[in-house]
Design an enzyme around this catalytic site. Structure first.
Site, PDB file in Angstrom:
ATOM      1  N   LEU C   6      39.869  34.159  31.196  1.00 33.61           N
ATOM      2  CA  LEU C   6      40.366  33.467  32.387  1.00 33.61           C
ATOM      3  C   LEU C   6      40.292  34.415  33.582  1.00 33.61           C
ATOM      4  O   LEU C   6      41.074  35.359  33.689  1.00 33.61           O
ATOM      5  CB  LEU C   6      41.809  33.006  32.157  1.00 33.61           C
ATOM      6  CG  LEU C   6      42.052  32.267  30.836  1.00 33.61           C
ATOM      7  CD1 LEU C   6      43.522  31.895  30.692  1.00 33.61           C
ATOM      8  CD2 LEU C   6      41.167  31.042  30.709  1.00 33.61           C
ATOM      9  N   ALA C   8      39.746  33.324  37.053  1.00 28.40           N
ATOM     10  CA  ALA C   8      39.593  32.472  38.235  1.00 28.40           C
ATOM     11  C   ALA C   8      40.632  32.729  39.322  1.00 28.40           C
ATOM     12  O   ALA C   8      40.489  32.258  40.448  1.00 28.40           O
ATOM     13  CB  ALA C   8      39.660  30.994  37.804  1.00 28.40           C
ATOM     14  N   GLN C  74      36.165  26.751  37.380  1.00 27.48           N
ATOM     15  CA  GLN C  74      37.391  25.943  37.363  1.00 27.48           C
ATOM     16  C   GLN C  74      37.366  24.975  38.545  1.00 27.48           C
ATOM     17  O   GLN C  74      36.882  25.312  39.619  1.00 27.48           O
ATOM     18  CB  GLN C  74      38.611  26.877  37.460  1.00 27.48           C
ATOM     19  CG  GLN C  74      39.940  26.160  37.372  1.00 27.48           C
ATOM     20  CD  GLN C  74      41.097  27.134  37.172  1.00 27.48           C
ATOM     21  OE1 GLN C  74      40.873  28.337  37.028  1.00 27.48           O
ATOM     22  NE2 GLN C  74      42.321  26.618  37.152  1.00 27.48           N
ATOM     23  N   GLY C  79      45.647  27.242  38.048  1.00 27.30           N
ATOM     24  CA  GLY C  79      46.497  27.534  36.912  1.00 27.30           C
ATOM     25  C   GLY C  79      45.702  27.936  35.685  1.00 27.30           C
ATOM     26  O   GLY C  79      44.550  27.541  35.489  1.00 27.30           O
ATOM     27  N   THR C  80      46.341  28.738  34.862  1.00 31.18           N
ATOM     28  CA  THR C  80      45.665  29.259  33.669  1.00 31.18           C
ATOM     29  C   THR C  80      45.372  28.166  32.654  1.00 31.18           C
ATOM     30  O   THR C  80      44.368  28.245  31.923  1.00 31.18           O
ATOM     31  CB  THR C  80      46.554  30.320  32.990  1.00 31.18           C
ATOM     32  OG1 THR C  80      47.891  29.786  32.886  1.00 31.18           O
ATOM     33  CG2 THR C  80      46.583  31.590  33.816  1.00 31.18           C
ATOM     34  N   GLY C 130      56.608  36.428  30.623  1.00 26.88           N
ATOM     35  CA  GLY C 130      56.950  35.388  29.649  1.00 26.88           C
ATOM     36  C   GLY C 130      57.502  36.065  28.415  1.00 26.88           C
ATOM     37  O   GLY C 130      56.842  36.922  27.825  1.00 26.88           O
ATOM     38  N   ASN C 155      54.675  37.968  26.435  1.00 26.76           N
ATOM     39  CA  ASN C 155      53.368  37.357  26.248  1.00 26.76           C
ATOM     40  C   ASN C 155      52.311  38.263  26.888  1.00 26.76           C
ATOM     41  O   ASN C 155      52.313  38.477  28.090  1.00 26.76           O
ATOM     42  CB  ASN C 155      53.378  35.971  26.918  1.00 26.76           C
ATOM     43  CG  ASN C 155      52.031  35.286  26.857  1.00 26.76           C
ATOM     44  OD1 ASN C 155      51.048  35.844  26.384  1.00 26.76           O
ATOM     45  ND2 ASN C 155      52.009  34.043  27.332  1.00 26.76           N
ATOM     46  N   HIS C 305      35.346  65.047  55.588  1.00 24.79           N
ATOM     47  CA  HIS C 305      35.861  66.396  55.840  1.00 24.79           C
ATOM     48  C   HIS C 305      37.362  66.463  56.061  1.00 24.79           C
ATOM     49  O   HIS C 305      37.937  65.609  56.725  1.00 24.79           O
ATOM     50  CB  HIS C 305      35.210  67.099  57.045  1.00 24.79           C
ATOM     51  CG  HIS C 305      34.332  66.275  57.899  1.00 24.79           C
ATOM     52  ND1 HIS C 305      33.087  66.692  58.260  1.00 24.79           N
ATOM     53  CD2 HIS C 305      34.509  65.073  58.476  1.00 24.79           C
ATOM     54  CE1 HIS C 305      32.542  65.779  59.034  1.00 24.79           C
ATOM     55  NE2 HIS C 305      33.375  64.795  59.182  1.00 24.79           N
ATOM     56  N   ARG C 398      47.304  55.219  72.746  1.00 23.04           N
ATOM     57  CA  ARG C 398      46.948  55.990  73.938  1.00 23.04           C
ATOM     58  C   ARG C 398      48.038  57.019  74.153  1.00 23.04           C
ATOM     59  O   ARG C 398      49.191  56.668  74.375  1.00 23.04           O
ATOM     60  CB  ARG C 398      46.890  55.073  75.177  1.00 23.04           C
ATOM     61  CG  ARG C 398      45.763  54.085  75.206  1.00 23.04           C
ATOM     62  CD  ARG C 398      44.516  54.663  75.902  1.00 23.04           C
ATOM     63  NE  ARG C 398      43.353  53.828  75.670  1.00 23.04           N
ATOM     64  CZ  ARG C 398      42.485  54.024  74.676  1.00 23.04           C
ATOM     65  NH1 ARG C 398      42.635  55.018  73.821  1.00 23.04           N
ATOM     66  NH2 ARG C 398      41.448  53.238  74.526  1.00 23.04           N
TER      67      ARG C 398
END
Lengths: 409, 409, 409
Positions: C6, C8, C74, C79-80, C130, C155, C305, C398
């Site tokens: 996954l 996306a 997707q 969403g997953t 999770g 998770n 430098h 400045r």
């Protein structure tokens, strides 16, 4: 024979260096002033009484395991006379007395020949010292800071005395500034007794002002011999008389030019540059592309990257942000001015920053020549410091930035 | 055969480089423009008359002991024609005339074949030069800075003439700007005589603008051959064609990339980095962690630490505070703009600072691309310079700092 | 067996690093997160379906010639879960699913033993993940970011599933934030099926915040072995495990301390210093007196430098003006704070700057710790940046300078 070392004073003209340590503990050529004195005295006497008061615990901590040494704490009254009197019940009948905040090179054996003697030093401008008038090696007068000095011999702060001085001290009053002064007693002594003038031949300084620390440092560094015991990595170039203690490390591609001392636990480099008359005390760090010249960096201070410290004295436990730069020279090439007890005083042509302990600087900080920074202060990123910073100060700035959306550029 | 070199002018468009020296003394590839000219002329002629006026003592000082060379001082009237006329009573009947502020590569023997000849150079944009119209190698017209050039051949400032030119010059008046111009005389000469165009094949520049100095410098550095006679310390890495003169020293762990010239008395490093197209004139110093690229650093100038100088021309006797940095590139990658006699002119993609003599910068000074700094100026610590600084100026800033007591932090 | 990755998502908490690339392409230890994942998966499966959407062309460009890999885009819904559903018509009945923006060390063979499995990782503070409740290796509950976590197992974003998950996903609605979430489907799955918890033993991170990139980078650099194939010039010192790819060059007198990776086309030095936990991606340049420590420098970025970059992530095609310095530590030694989606979040003790792509800094620019700089921004010379800079911004300042004529000084 005993010795009394007067190490109780506050060393106010050396602020901020004396904020957290008594003046006798300021390191010169890799060790405290007091170490230098003890080296001259230890073999000549049986007992050494160090008179302490201001920050006494630091002195006791350093010398407590040393044979012959005892500590006596001065009471409420201040002054060198009162300091001396503190030892009354401890010392032999005859004794050496040495100001604990002077540094000198002469052997003191000469003093032992006389019952009463005062060390004298020939100087160019005696006005700010105790001036002695000497006739056939006998001291006949003593004036404190005279406007028109009658000689160029000054009181060097080294005395051979006996217990008679205690009697005198007990019978004199306090000076205008409320202190019991050793010179008031000496004035009486020279009237009554034959007090010899012992002329010091070698280097002598009373380290009266911050840059005197650097001058004495330079003098004693010129005497050291090359002695490299630390770890030296690849492509390190070491020129001249450099002491690198065991436990110190010089990392790859660094360049060291003596005379210089790098003490145990310190790390230099890689790609760092240490120039003559530099002392890195224990556990310091000077890292990549940093350069230190003619400076004393006290222990645990870190100068990790792209910084330049020149002709400066930096306290303990400081941490320098990347690209912290000290200026050490005026455009007009005149002596750098320094605030000493509220007055602007001309110092020397090249002088950097005089910094206390535990100071942190942010990245890209600039210090103007002769600036003093009090202990525990924080200097924010990109600040240009052109006046003294009191201790415990947080200084910073907010740039006024202009924001423009880049559309179609 | 004699030669006349015109070296009297003020070189105003090259300010501040010409504030203290006549333009012919600006160093290119390690020696003055005039040295380059003399190398081309000396073997061809019997006498060389250098016409001087502005800062004449500097030219006389440099060449006074040189065989064949005499100095003639131009009178009150300005202009190249008047300059030439100054030599009237001295030179042979036939002679070469060369502008003293051009640099070129061609051998001049070709000119000697003709009674009258003018050197011409093919350029892409001839509008700002004297443009010549040539037919069968004969010059038939000459226009000063024409809006619509009739050829891309320009007057290169090298002439073969005879005494007839003096007659013409004596009979013409002054130009609009009040000068007696050589081109006014040449215009008459080409009508009356057969004046050949001698086409220059090699590099040629009239060094009209500051960045032309760097372009010519680059061109001539590409011709040098490696020749290392100075002292080279440990771990120095030298790549490419680098000239290090006797009496110069490259200190430990530095890196040099040619083509570059490091002249006598100069010190590089330790831990410094010299990049291609750099010339360090006599007695310069480029120290620790400093980098110089594509720049000319004139004699006695010091760049001691943590500085970067790129695509810049720095005058004599300057002193750079630690961490003085030149920018040499715009964010938008367009040509850097430079003020030339009151106008913003586009220069090249990479251009740093153009600096006069005796300038001092404080620590942490920044220069924006294309800025000019007049002689004797002082730039205070931490200043960002984004516009030209006139000579004899002291520029500084005062940061508004915020102070807070650190209590219980 | 197939795998679905996954990849996306927008990776918003990692802005500006994800402004021009999807999070799976952020490089860690010299290669994108997705490379790390593919190394774990490629030998175990027949086909790999990478689900793409945000900046999909960058993922396709990198992996398009790789065997086994196909890209699936997707649709509109985020969403997953929706991402996973995209692969429904392509994968085998059983398959691995891996979040494309995690990095982990475990071999995944263990997962293949089970019909349903979720990778779990034991963490100290599970509140932002999770959280899984596990009994005898069986997952019995799953809560998203619970206030009072019932376990410290989270998770890990690695799943062994079969086509049943598609049925579930098709039947669930969108979450509060309008996305179809994989966890909503998993909650149903664990009620209906025996879903094993496979405990990950090695390093795992979901790279949720910018400094997690550096933490993962550090972890994987500790595993590399010395492998020097690039060109090494004179007096270069290389310590520890350093990978220098063919086509990279370390120039004279530089110092490299591993673990570090210097990728092809990159140039380091001369006189540069690379410290541990640094990755220089392709065609980067770290030049004279510059130091990089604990940082990721993405491809084509130049630090020419006198700069210091510490504990930072710098995007592609950036160009740093001379003396660009990052601060990475607070005076008070507390964790550096970073803005994450509008909130001040405590990160770690040492954190520098998080910079997007195509940023240009002028000379002498300072960055405060934890600052984020959006892509395509220009930071003017001498600016002190102490707050986040949005993308496409031109920031400058400045200085108010004071000009004085130096007369008779």
């Amino acid at each position: 024979m005993d010795a009394i070392i007067l190490a109780a004073g506050k060393g106010e003209r050396l602020r901020p260096l004396t904020e957290n340590r008594p003046k006798p503990l300021i390191p010169i050529a890799g060790k405290p002033i007091l170490d230098h004195i003890l080296e001259r005295v230890e073999s000549l006497v049986d007992n050494i009484y160090i008179i302490v008061k201001y920050k006494k615990e630091k002195i006791i901590e350093r010398y407590k395991d040393r044979e012959k040494i005892e500590f006596l704490e001065q009471g409420e009254i201040d002054g060198t006379g009162e300091a001396l009197l503190t030892a009354k019940d401890y010392v032999d009948k005859e004794f050496l007395v040495i100001n604990g905040d002077i540094i000198f090179e002469d052997n003191l054996e000469e003093f032992l020949k006389f019952k009463y003697a005062i060390g004298v030093k020939e100087v160019e401008d005696p006005k700010n010292y105790g001036v002695l008038v000497v006739k056939n090696d006998k001291i006949i007068d003593l004036e404190e800071k005279p406007e028109n000095p009658r000689s160029n011999l000054i009181n060097a702060g080294i005395y051979k005395l006996d217990s008679k001085i205690f009697d005198i001290l007990e019978n004199i009053g306090l000076s205008e500034r409320g202190e019991k002064e050793i010179t008031d007693a000496l004035k009486i002594l020279i009237k009554e007794k034959d007090v010899k003038a012992v002329k010091l031949k070698g280097f002598w300084s009373d380290i009266g002002l911050p840059w005197h620390v650097l001058e004495a440092n330079k003098y004693f560094l010129d005497k050291i011999k090359r002695d490299i015991r630390g770890e030296i990595e690849e492509n390190v170039v070491i020129k001249g008389d450099v002491i690198i203690e065991e436990g110190a490390k010089v990392r790859a591609n660094s360049v060291i030019e003596g005379p210089a001392i790098i003490k145990s636990g310190s790390v230099v480099g890689p790609l760092a540059y240490i120039r003559p008359y530099t002392v890195l005390m224990e556990n310091t760090f000077v890292g990549n592309s940093s350069e230190v010249k003619g400076s004393i960096i006290m222990k645990n201070t870190k100068i990790p990257h792209l910084s330049y410290v020149g002709d400066s004295i930096i306290g303990e436990n400081c941490n320098f942000g990347c690209n912290t730069i000290t200026a050490n020279l005026r455009f007009d090439d005149r002596p750098v001015k320094v605030n000493i007890k509220g007055k602007r005083v001309e110092s020397v042509r090249k002088l950097g920053v005089i910094m206390g302990d535990n100071v942190k600087t942010g990245i890209q900080v600039s210090f103007m020549p002769g600036v003093k920074v009090g202990s525990n202060s924080w200097i924010g990123a990109s600040c240009l410091i052109d006046k003294d910073i009191e201790r415990d100060t947080f200084v910073y700035k907010r740039d006024s930035l202009i924001f423009k959306k880049r559309v179609g550029e």
